[in-house]
Write an enzyme that holds these catalytic residues in place. Structure first.
Site, PDB file in Angstrom:
ATOM      1  N   LYS A 140       0.009   0.358   5.220  1.00  0.00           N
ATOM      2  CA  LYS A 140       0.592  -0.162   3.977  1.00  0.00           C
ATOM      3  C   LYS A 140       1.631  -1.214   4.318  1.00  0.00           C
ATOM      4  O   LYS A 140       2.415  -1.042   5.253  1.00  0.00           O
ATOM      5  CB  LYS A 140       1.209   1.004   3.200  1.00  0.00           C
ATOM      6  CG  LYS A 140       1.909   0.648   1.908  1.00  0.00           C
ATOM      7  CD  LYS A 140       2.404   1.924   1.226  1.00  0.00           C
ATOM      8  CE  LYS A 140       3.289   1.640   0.025  1.00  0.00           C
ATOM      9  NZ  LYS A 140       3.808   2.886  -0.602  1.00  0.00           N
TER      10      LYS A 140
ATOM     11  N   LYS B   7      -3.196  -0.835   2.068  1.00  0.00           N
ATOM     12  CA  LYS B   7      -2.469  -0.749   0.802  1.00  0.00           C
ATOM     13  C   LYS B   7      -1.367  -1.796   0.766  1.00  0.00           C
ATOM     14  O   LYS B   7      -0.313  -1.603   1.365  1.00  0.00           O
ATOM     15  CB  LYS B   7      -1.871   0.639   0.597  1.00  0.00           C
ATOM     16  CG  LYS B   7      -1.082   0.772  -0.715  1.00  0.00           C
ATOM     17  CD  LYS B   7      -0.533   2.169  -0.920  1.00  0.00           C
ATOM     18  CE  LYS B   7       0.345   2.259  -2.151  1.00  0.00           C
ATOM     19  NZ  LYS B   7       0.896   3.625  -2.374  1.00  0.00           N
TER      20      LYS B   7
ATOM     21  N   ASP C  40       2.887   8.899   1.642  1.00  0.00           N
ATOM     22  CA  ASP C  40       3.215   7.546   2.095  1.00  0.00           C
ATOM     23  C   ASP C  40       4.462   7.644   2.972  1.00  0.00           C
ATOM     24  O   ASP C  40       5.569   7.882   2.464  1.00  0.00           O
ATOM     25  CB  ASP C  40       3.470   6.622   0.906  1.00  0.00           C
ATOM     26  CG  ASP C  40       2.200   6.294   0.127  1.00  0.00           C
ATOM     27  OD1 ASP C  40       1.271   7.126   0.132  1.00  0.00           O
ATOM     28  OD2 ASP C  40       2.150   5.222  -0.502  1.00  0.00           O
TER      29      ASP C  40
END
Length: 325
Positions: A225, A261, A162
């Site tokens: 995300k 996400k 991430d």
């Protein structure tokens, strides 16, 4: 999808495409319309009783179970991984008629220095370890350090990374710099899947969110995300709506599916259902799985298990029956 273009295999990763500034200039966002649409989503589609239980079980399988606290220890991570293996009490799954082996979280997300601990704790399962990287959460370190951090996490066994983007590139409209940065991140990740964290609250406008989403996908992101979880405002449905429509636009033009996400502030089962509804309404059933949808959260699982307990028994279990770690 362009006329005559063949659809890509569903399991194919997004390889990225060349940066298209003309495409970015086409991005326009009507904030009031987005907010109205986001406000009506939970009301337009509701799920009750056994359907709600089924959707909550699906939410668990899309959960990146996360601990990103300053007081994290190896013991904290091992307990989190034990919960990741068995996220719902056996007696509840038995009552629901669901085999225990079918319900596991999508990933466990930790800081780089705890990746090896999580990898060891999850050995023998298919649950990947995700590492936050590139100077998380602010991203205010040199590019060379960011790339070295990604490489170190991959060597430690992280199968997902991430990354945080440099918000300054978005705020100054330097899309080439953002593209080049994320492209370099993708190359450093190698076989590890990459989720690009936009930190949407720090991008100033919803149009910036839409454009940043497209640039990250053009650069090869597997997921986009919403947030780091450390911002003043994290995942919100209006932001999610802008990002899902960017994902849909990217898929229609390239044939490649990219995941979403949402992360930060998702603590209740009801909020998780709202995000599942958003995905179904905007992107369809193809996105309702862990390959294309994740929820980044730490405390959410406890409330989901609490709601499942109510469905099975007719009352809410005491907090100590649903410990997270």
């Amino acid at each position: 999808m362009a006329q005559g273009q063949e659809e890509q295999p569903r399991d194919e990763r997004n390889p990225g495409v060349p940066l298209d500034l003309g495409w970015l200039r086409e991005v326009h966002v009507n904030r009031s319309a987005v907010e109205r649409r986001a406000a009506t989503l939970p009301a337009r589609r509701t799920v009750k009783r056994e359907w709600q239980a089924a959707w909550l079980l699906r939410a668990i399988t899309c959960l990146d179970l996360t601990t990103l606290a300053g007081d994290d220890t190896p013991g904290t991570v091992r307990r989190l991984c034990a919960k990741a293996r068995h996220p719902v009490r056996s007696e509840l799954l038995e009552a629901l008629g669901v085999p225990e082996e079918r319900i596991q979280v999508a990933a466990v997300c930790v800081y780089h220095n705890l990746v090896s601990v999580a990898v060891a704790a999850l050995r023998g399962t298919q649950i990947p370890v995700a590492a936050v990287s590139t100077g998380f959460p602010a991203g205010q370190i040199a590019l060379e350090q960011k790339l070295a951090e990604i490489a170190a996490s991959v060597r430690a066994g992280a199968r997902e990374i991430d990354v945080v983007i440099s918000r300054a590139h978005v705020l100054t409209g330097n899309w080439q710099a953002l593209y080049d940065e994320v492209r370099a991140f993708r190359m450093a990740c190698g076989e590890a899947h990459m989720k690009t964290i936009l930190a949407t609250h720090e991008l100033a406008t919803l149009r910036n969110v839409g454009m940043a989403s497209l640039v990250c996908m053009m650069a090869g992101a597997d997921f986009i995300k919403t947030s780091t979880g450390k911002e003043a405002v994290n995942a919100t449905l209006p932001v999610g709506l802008v990002m899902t429509r960017a994902i849909r636009d990217y898929y229609e033009r390239t044939g490649y599916r990219v995941g979403l996400k949402p992360a930060g502030g998702i603590r209740s089962a009801k909020t998780a259902l709202d995000w599942l509804i958003l995905m179904k309404e905007e992107l369809g059933d193809e996105w309702l799985n862990s390959r294309l949808f994740r929820i980044g959260a730490s405390g959410l699982l406890s409330d989901i298990e609490r709601q499942l307990s109510y469905f099975v028994t007719g009352h809410y279990a005491a907090a100590h029956y649903n410990p997270l770690v």
